[in-house]
Design a protein around this motif. Structure first.
Motif, PDB file in Angstrom:
ATOM      1  N   VAL A 162       0.843  -1.200   0.000  1.00  0.00           N
ATOM      2  CA  VAL A 162       0.000   0.000   0.000  1.00  0.00           C
ATOM      3  C   VAL A 162       0.877   1.248   0.000  1.00  0.00           C
ATOM      4  O   VAL A 162       0.624   2.219  -0.717  1.00  0.00           O
ATOM      5  CB  VAL A 162      -0.950   0.001   1.212  1.00  0.00           C
ATOM      6  N   PHE A 163       1.949   1.213   0.797  1.00  0.00           N
ATOM      7  CA  PHE A 163       2.858   2.369   0.887  1.00  0.00           C
ATOM      8  C   PHE A 163       3.502   2.665  -0.464  1.00  0.00           C
ATOM      9  O   PHE A 163       3.548   3.817  -0.917  1.00  0.00           O
ATOM     10  CB  PHE A 163       3.932   2.083   1.941  1.00  0.00           C
ATOM     11  N   THR A 164       4.009   1.630  -1.146  1.00  0.00           N
ATOM     12  CA  THR A 164       4.690   1.839  -2.419  1.00  0.00           C
ATOM     13  C   THR A 164       3.710   2.252  -3.520  1.00  0.00           C
ATOM     14  O   THR A 164       4.052   3.046  -4.396  1.00  0.00           O
ATOM     15  CB  THR A 164       5.463   0.582  -2.844  1.00  0.00           C
ATOM     16  N   PRO A 219       1.856  12.511  -4.382  1.00  0.00           N
ATOM     17  CA  PRO A 219       1.156  13.201  -3.295  1.00  0.00           C
ATOM     18  C   PRO A 219      -0.228  13.710  -3.676  1.00  0.00           C
ATOM     19  O   PRO A 219      -1.093  13.839  -2.824  1.00  0.00           O
ATOM     20  CB  PRO A 219       2.106  14.363  -2.951  1.00  0.00           C
ATOM     21  N   GLN A 220      -0.456  14.003  -4.957  1.00  0.00           N
ATOM     22  CA  GLN A 220      -1.758  14.544  -5.359  1.00  0.00           C
ATOM     23  C   GLN A 220      -2.851  13.484  -5.341  1.00  0.00           C
ATOM     24  O   GLN A 220      -4.021  13.782  -5.105  1.00  0.00           O
ATOM     25  CB  GLN A 220      -1.653  15.163  -6.760  1.00  0.00           C
ATOM     26  N   ASN A 261      15.944  -0.091  -1.461  1.00  0.00           N
ATOM     27  CA  ASN A 261      15.587   1.330  -1.538  1.00  0.00           C
ATOM     28  C   ASN A 261      16.208   2.141  -0.407  1.00  0.00           C
ATOM     29  O   ASN A 261      16.176   3.368  -0.429  1.00  0.00           O
ATOM     30  CB  ASN A 261      14.059   1.495  -1.471  1.00  0.00           C
ATOM     31  N   TRP A 262      16.757   1.459   0.601  1.00  0.00           N
ATOM     32  CA  TRP A 262      17.220   2.143   1.801  1.00  0.00           C
ATOM     33  C   TRP A 262      18.671   2.592   1.653  1.00  0.00           C
ATOM     34  O   TRP A 262      19.516   1.856   1.148  1.00  0.00           O
ATOM     35  CB  TRP A 262      17.058   1.249   3.025  1.00  0.00           C
ATOM     36  N   LYS A 263      18.939   3.806   2.118  1.00  0.00           N
ATOM     37  CA  LYS A 263      20.291   4.373   2.079  1.00  0.00           C
ATOM     38  C   LYS A 263      20.917   4.466   3.468  1.00  0.00           C
ATOM     39  O   LYS A 263      22.132   4.378   3.613  1.00  0.00           O
ATOM     40  CB  LYS A 263      20.248   5.783   1.463  1.00  0.00           C
ATOM     41  N   ASN A 264      20.076   4.665   4.495  1.00  0.00           N
ATOM     42  CA  ASN A 264      20.570   4.791   5.867  1.00  0.00           C
ATOM     43  C   ASN A 264      19.681   3.984   6.801  1.00  0.00           C
ATOM     44  O   ASN A 264      18.453   3.985   6.657  1.00  0.00           O
ATOM     45  CB  ASN A 264      20.572   6.254   6.323  1.00  0.00           C
ATOM     46  N   ALA A 265      20.314   3.309   7.764  1.00  0.00           N
ATOM     47  CA  ALA A 265      19.589   2.579   8.809  1.00  0.00           C
ATOM     48  C   ALA A 265      20.119   3.050  10.156  1.00  0.00           C
ATOM     49  O   ALA A 265      21.328   2.986  10.413  1.00  0.00           O
ATOM     50  CB  ALA A 265      19.777   1.074   8.653  1.00  0.00           C
ATOM     51  N   GLN A 317      11.193   9.922  -4.647  1.00  0.00           N
ATOM     52  CA  GLN A 317      10.651  10.531  -3.436  1.00  0.00           C
ATOM     53  C   GLN A 317      11.338   9.944  -2.211  1.00  0.00           C
ATOM     54  O   GLN A 317      11.677   8.753  -2.180  1.00  0.00           O
ATOM     55  CB  GLN A 317       9.146  10.305  -3.338  1.00  0.00           C
ATOM     56  N   SER A 318      11.538  10.776  -1.189  1.00  0.00           N
ATOM     57  CA  SER A 318      12.136  10.308   0.057  1.00  0.00           C
ATOM     58  C   SER A 318      11.135   9.445   0.809  1.00  0.00           C
ATOM     59  O   SER A 318       9.947   9.757   0.871  1.00  0.00           O
ATOM     60  CB  SER A 318      12.556  11.493   0.934  1.00  0.00           C
ATOM     61  N   ILE A 319      11.604   8.339   1.363  1.00  0.00           N
ATOM     62  CA  ILE A 319      10.749   7.456   2.151  1.00  0.00           C
ATOM     63  C   ILE A 319      11.410   7.206   3.498  1.00  0.00           C
ATOM     64  O   ILE A 319      12.636   7.265   3.627  1.00  0.00           O
ATOM     65  CB  ILE A 319      10.482   6.112   1.437  1.00  0.00           C
ATOM     66  N   ILE A 320      10.604   6.939   4.486  1.00  0.00           N
ATOM     67  CA  ILE A 320      11.098   6.675   5.843  1.00  0.00           C
ATOM     68  C   ILE A 320      10.239   5.587   6.481  1.00  0.00           C
ATOM     69  O   ILE A 320       9.039   5.500   6.215  1.00  0.00           O
ATOM     70  CB  ILE A 320      11.070   7.963   6.698  1.00  0.00           C
ATOM     71  N   ARG A 321      10.863   4.769   7.290  1.00  0.00           N
ATOM     72  CA  ARG A 321      10.132   3.699   7.969  1.00  0.00           C
ATOM     73  C   ARG A 321      10.668   3.566   9.390  1.00  0.00           C
ATOM     74  O   ARG A 321      11.884   3.442   9.590  1.00  0.00           O
ATOM     75  CB  ARG A 321      10.333   2.390   7.212  1.00  0.00           C
ATOM     76  N   ASN A 322       9.770   3.607  10.376  1.00  0.00           N
ATOM     77  CA  ASN A 322      10.153   3.468  11.781  1.00  0.00           C
ATOM     78  C   ASN A 322       9.659   2.125  12.311  1.00  0.00           C
ATOM     79  O   ASN A 322       8.483   1.785  12.154  1.00  0.00           O
ATOM     80  CB  ASN A 322       9.551   4.608  12.612  1.00  0.00           C
TER      81      ASN A 322
END
Length: 250
Positions: free
Chosen positions: A69-71, A78-79, A194-198, A220-225
């Motif tokens: 769903v996120f992807t 965003p629109q 897709n991740w650059k930093n952990a 687009q920038s993505i983030i996951r916590n």
């Protein structure tokens, strides 16, 4: 089927952005979730149904559905990301084609907002011209915590991923260091990610591991916590089953 600026081709299992020309061949999870949402458009689709699909393949995990769903929302942009709505405690719903409401330039609300903005701007100019505001850059400084460790690893395709550890103190960080090495090894086995930093840190009682992933997808920038609890001894937190569930590799 048209979804915002995107066209869904069921036979080719592709989403095509008609503005940019970008074509995304949907992975299994994204194709299964989007197909079911389209079949039940305008109705809530329960998560168990999204996981099961048509029953011809093994069910998806909860995290795979959430990530799909996120992807999908990321590709819609965003629109139009609000076309896929989360219905708390029930599932997801695909709305009929629409975008976020925009205020017409000639509307009363826009004219009032413009007048208000002009008034505030004039007021601020008067204040600055009279010297009533003194800028002090030292008060705006932000203290950034120093990481315990920062290590780099390359994926099988040659991409670089940074694994950064943050600790409350400089002592007794053996467990956190081990978890950092496990994460590095896991990224080294990814063909693509897709991740650059952990970013990893442990709670004061060392019973909760906090993981923040940052990266890029479709420009687009993505983030996951993520938060993982482990009350066992010895603690493990990260294992192969967990890594498969969160899909750190693309």
């Amino acid at each position: 089927m048209q979804l915002g600026h995107c066209r869904f081709d069921f036979d080719k299992q592709e989403l095509v952005n008609t503005l940019t020309g970008d074509v995304w061949h949907l992975p299994r999870a994204e194709f299964q979730v989007l197909s079911l949402l389209i079949d039940y458009q305008g109705k809530v689709v329960a998560k168990p149904l999204l996981k099961q699909g048509n029953g011809e393949q093994a069910p998806l995990s909860d995290s795979s559905v959430t990530r799909a769903v996120f992807t999908l929302r990321s590709f819609l942009g965003p629109q139009y990301e609000s076309l896929i709505e989360t219905v708390k405690g029930q599932g997801y719903l695909l709305r009929h084609h629409r975008c976020r409401k925009e205020t017409h330039p000639g509307s009363i609300q826009t004219r009032l907002s413009a007048k208000l903005l002009a008034g505030v701007t004039l007021f601020l100019l008067v204040i600055f011209s009279c010297g009533w505001i003194v800028y002090d850059s030292s008060r705006l400084s932000v203290s950034t915590p120093t990481p315990l460790q920062s290590n780099k690893i390359k994926t099988l395709s040659g991409d670089t991923v940074n694994v950064i550890l943050y600790a409350h103190s400089k002592t007794n960080n053996g467990l956190l260091t081990e978890l950092g090495q496990t994460m590095l090894q896991s990224f080294s086995q990814c063909k693509l990610t897709n991740w650059k930093n952990a970013y990893l840190s442990l709670s004061h009682d060392k019973q909760v591991l906090n993981v923040t992933l940052r990266g890029e997808q479709f420009g687009q920038s993505i983030i996951r916590n993520l938060k993982i609890s482990d009350l066992r001894q010895p603690k493990q937190f990260i294992n192969q089953q967990w890594l498969l569930g969160v899909d750190i590799c693309d």
